[in-house]
Design an enzyme around this catalytic site. Sequence first.
Site, mmCIF file in Angstrom:
data_model
loop_
_atom_site.group_PDB
_atom_site.id
_atom_site.type_symbol
_atom_site.label_atom_id
_atom_site.label_comp_id
_atom_site.label_asym_id
_atom_site.label_seq_id
_atom_site.Cartn_x
_atom_site.Cartn_y
_atom_site.Cartn_z
ATOM 1 N N GLU A 197 0.837 -1.214 0.000
ATOM 2 C CA GLU A 197 0.000 0.000 0.000
ATOM 3 C C GLU A 197 0.869 1.260 0.000
ATOM 4 O O GLU A 197 0.464 2.294 -0.511
ATOM 5 C CB GLU A 197 -0.941 0.024 1.210
ATOM 6 C CG GLU A 197 -2.008 -1.057 1.226
ATOM 7 C CD GLU A 197 -3.255 -0.723 0.378
ATOM 8 O OE1 GLU A 197 -3.247 0.289 -0.338
ATOM 9 O OE2 GLU A 197 -4.214 -1.514 0.440
ATOM 10 N N LYS A 239 -2.532 10.506 1.160
ATOM 11 C CA LYS A 239 -3.913 10.098 1.414
ATOM 12 C C LYS A 239 -4.732 11.295 1.897
ATOM 13 O O LYS A 239 -5.872 11.497 1.472
ATOM 14 C CB LYS A 239 -3.944 8.965 2.440
ATOM 15 C CG LYS A 239 -5.357 8.519 2.774
ATOM 16 C CD LYS A 239 -5.679 7.129 2.381
ATOM 17 C CE LYS A 239 -7.168 6.844 2.498
ATOM 18 N NZ LYS A 239 -7.474 5.501 2.901
ATOM 19 N N ASN A 257 -7.651 3.025 -5.415
ATOM 20 C CA ASN A 257 -8.048 1.635 -5.660
ATOM 21 C C ASN A 257 -7.191 0.966 -6.729
ATOM 22 O O ASN A 257 -7.559 -0.096 -7.236
ATOM 23 C CB ASN A 257 -9.526 1.579 -6.078
ATOM 24 C CG ASN A 257 -10.436 2.091 -4.979
ATOM 25 O OD1 ASN A 257 -10.162 1.895 -3.800
ATOM 26 N ND2 ASN A 257 -11.509 2.773 -5.353
ATOM 27 N N HIS A 260 -6.965 -2.766 -6.928
ATOM 28 C CA HIS A 260 -7.909 -3.332 -5.965
ATOM 29 C C HIS A 260 -9.025 -4.149 -6.596
ATOM 30 O O HIS A 260 -9.535 -5.076 -5.972
ATOM 31 C CB HIS A 260 -8.503 -2.230 -5.082
ATOM 32 C CG HIS A 260 -7.578 -1.803 -3.973
ATOM 33 N ND1 HIS A 260 -6.306 -1.331 -4.216
ATOM 34 C CD2 HIS A 260 -7.727 -1.796 -2.624
ATOM 35 C CE1 HIS A 260 -5.725 -1.047 -3.063
ATOM 36 N NE2 HIS A 260 -6.557 -1.320 -2.084
ATOM 37 N N HIS A 264 -9.260 -7.559 -5.004
ATOM 38 C CA HIS A 264 -10.429 -8.016 -4.248
ATOM 39 C C HIS A 264 -10.963 -9.327 -4.801
ATOM 40 O O HIS A 264 -11.420 -10.196 -4.041
ATOM 41 C CB HIS A 264 -11.532 -6.952 -4.269
ATOM 42 C CG HIS A 264 -11.285 -5.819 -3.305
ATOM 43 N ND1 HIS A 264 -11.994 -4.649 -3.328
ATOM 44 C CD2 HIS A 264 -10.399 -5.696 -2.286
ATOM 45 C CE1 HIS A 264 -11.556 -3.853 -2.364
ATOM 46 N NE2 HIS A 264 -10.583 -4.463 -1.723
ATOM 47 N N HIS A 278 -4.480 -8.983 2.135
ATOM 48 C CA HIS A 278 -4.946 -7.916 1.241
ATOM 49 C C HIS A 278 -3.781 -7.289 0.460
ATOM 50 O O HIS A 278 -3.849 -7.123 -0.758
ATOM 51 C CB HIS A 278 -5.688 -6.849 2.061
ATOM 52 C CG HIS A 278 -6.092 -5.651 1.264
ATOM 53 N ND1 HIS A 278 -7.074 -5.698 0.295
ATOM 54 C CD2 HIS A 278 -5.623 -4.364 1.257
ATOM 55 C CE1 HIS A 278 -7.207 -4.498 -0.259
ATOM 56 N NE2 HIS A 278 -6.335 -3.672 0.308
HETATM 57 N N1 GLY Z 1 -8.351 2.463 0.847
HETATM 58 C C1 GLY Z 1 -8.845 3.320 -0.146
HETATM 59 C C2 GLY Z 1 -9.551 4.517 0.378
HETATM 60 O O1 GLY Z 1 -9.512 4.785 1.553
HETATM 61 O O2 GLY Z 1 -10.161 5.214 -0.385
#
Ligand code: GLY
Length: 383
Positions: A197, A239, A257, A260, A264, A278
């Site tokens: 991540e 983030k 994503n 993802h 997923h 994950h």
């Molecule tokens: N883990 C992706 C988000 O928080 O948008």
Amino acid sequence: MREQKISETSETQASVRVELGDRSYDIEIAGGLLHKAGEMIVARLGKRRCAILSDENVAALHLEKLHNSLDAAGLSHGTIVLPPGEATKNFTPLAKACEELLQMEIERGDLIIAFGGGVIGDFSGFAASILRRGMSFVQIPTTLLSQVDSSVGGKTGINTAQGKNLVGCFHQPSLVLIDSDVLETLPARELRAGYAEVVKYGLIDDPVFFSWLEEYGPRILAGDAQARTHAIAVSCRAKARIVAQDERESGVRALLNLGHTFGHALEAWAGYDGSLLHGEAISIGMIMAFELSQKLGYCEDGAADRVEKHFKSVGLPTRIADIADENGPNADELLKTMAQDKKVKNGKLVFIMVHNIGESFIDDEVPMDALATYLQSQCAAKN
Ligand code: GLY
């Protein structure tokens, strides 16, 4: 591209603000911060009664430190310790925990503290959002994955038989406290999975960070405290910036994503039993996003190889063949799971594709035949 030199790696502590108007909050990052958790909570949120939600593994290693810190700050507290693992993120444990919290006579003005990895963070945040019609909560994430991703941004929820995180809501924490020292007790495999991540932020829009990780990634995993703090801080800044722009994922947040939708589907195939973490699934998923982007002519040749080389150098899986024997997933199964993903919009699969390392974009026009052909090639490939 941001102006950051590859050699700027010395960070021992950082403070990052998530700007969301009257719901803005700070992320504090430092080694040993757990010992100051109580005083930091009082300084920002005042004296509150606290209810800690944690899991058995984290509680055995670190709960006493948190209790001592709350005691020292004069904060009264109750604790619920849940079984570790994804199975906890479910309706039955949620109902039980909510009833236990109400038995403790928790009030709306009290504070829930999520003390654990992504499961505890998502679960506790969701409990906080529904208890007494919404309570404040503090995230104290204890895995690399939760420190750089899930504790920030307010996504909360639980799983159902239909898939992961399909029941939940956006509910922002009031404070995130990240103690990078707790990573010392994290199993190496979990640390590596969380590292995927971290790399994601470089791949999305920060090629300089990716280059830095190529050099410093092994040190982060080996325990270099300053490199670790720097990687967590860069990830949280990225983030925070994205969440501030698009809290509810109607646009740019979807870039988080990357890998993802593939990942997923692989997790669903593996069955959430710990056999595929994950971060491992999205490591493979990100390579798939790069390769499919190359096949569709979006991305320069060589980018997928460079990313794969980096993931391999730190011991992450990069191919379905790395995690499956002859009984691996088939392409139709994966496609079916992808169609159930939250990233489906108006019946179309939305993918995060790339033009290069650090240049990702949202694409809802991926041709289904090319996707199916690519998945078939990956599912058929053997080591
Ligand atoms: N883990 C992706 C988000 O928080 O948008």
